[in-house]
Design an enzyme around this catalytic site. Sequence first.
Site, PDB file in Angstrom:
ATOM      1  N   LYS A 240       0.847  -1.202   0.000  1.00  0.00           N
ATOM      2  CA  LYS A 240       0.000   0.000   0.000  1.00  0.00           C
ATOM      3  C   LYS A 240       0.877   1.245   0.000  1.00  0.00           C
ATOM      4  O   LYS A 240       1.710   1.430   0.887  1.00  0.00           O
ATOM      5  CB  LYS A 240      -0.902   0.008   1.236  1.00  0.00           C
ATOM      6  N   HIS A 264      -1.957   7.920   0.847  1.00  0.00           N
ATOM      7  CA  HIS A 264      -2.239   8.031   2.290  1.00  0.00           C
ATOM      8  C   HIS A 264      -3.284   9.115   2.574  1.00  0.00           C
ATOM      9  O   HIS A 264      -3.223   9.823   3.581  1.00  0.00           O
ATOM     10  CB  HIS A 264      -0.951   8.325   3.052  1.00  0.00           C
TER      11      HIS A 264
END
Length: 369
Positions: A240, A264
């Site tokens: 991620k 993010h």
Amino acid sequence: MNSWEGGQCAEMAMVCLTDFEKYAKEHLSKDTWDYYSTGADECYTRDDNLLAYKRIRLRPRVLQDVSESDTRTTVQGTEISFPIGISPTACHGMAWHEGETATARAAEALNTCYITSTYSNCSVEEIVAAAPDGFRWFQMHIFHSRDLSEKFVQRVEALGYKALVLTVDMPYFGKRRDSLLKQSTLPPHLSLKNFDGMLPEHETSVPGKQVTPSRAIDPSITWKDVHWLQSITSLPIIIKGILTKEDAELAVEHGVQGIIVSNHGGRQLDGTLATIDALSEIVGAVKKRIEVYLDGGIRTGSDVLKALALGAKCVFIGRPVVWGLAYKGEEGVREVLQILKDEFRLAMTFSGCRNVAEINRNLIQFSKL
């Protein structure tokens, strides 16, 4: 004042995710709202995550017989009822007294994927107990103490988590101005339960002092540490925080099973690409060898359709889940997910797609707006 204080929240007609956002902003304390909503520096990337979708136009097909439609898809071989999951977001207990256990029950009820954050106010054990049949991945970091990271892996494997989501865009915390001003404090009644008894006192979160044990995260990690993680687990590893084709190609070369295209939520490096703008080059680099997902800026079912048309297998939402919690806990998160699912089904059928497999790049045109 938190939304659950003073009795049950007033009934409201929630039509879209913006309604939940307005409610949360009005009912959460200012410190809590700022913690969830802030981005890095000038918040340009946070805001562009949303605006980027408005630069994409849909090219719907008609007369396609959409009398029946099917929103189901699979992620890492597991079927979910629609291609919208829950991103790992910290400290759900700041929005609702049941915290992540409410989130887990909502995800289980809607049959979708919930990525549990390392920085939860409820422990992974409590989350599994609350929703034993839920489909969960675990978001993690590689810490200075590899032993600490390995203990997390062992815990979630034993609990039946189905994948590890390794966050790679946070060697340090971004400069989130509102959080800096407030020292990112936790309310006195909350803690980060996953760390209970696992960190030295000087590294752990202290209720009322610090939201995350930042000193524990190792900023020196490289792809060799991904190999280390692979050596201690049989779970699929999802990376991620990738935003470039170069890193996407490296992810494939290093044998990971998936990528979440993520900045993010605009909370790390300000000025990066919006995730939907980064998606196409990553999908092109991967060439269907591993699955590609996306988070950041999803607010409508049309946004979901656009992301899938550009090659995402599934999208994940973060802040809207917190808004749903602030509104009505588990029921609020269910409503958020159901609204997105219904909007996605409409967008899909209006575009002439009877199922997720029929969504393709021909639906998309980029605007100069």
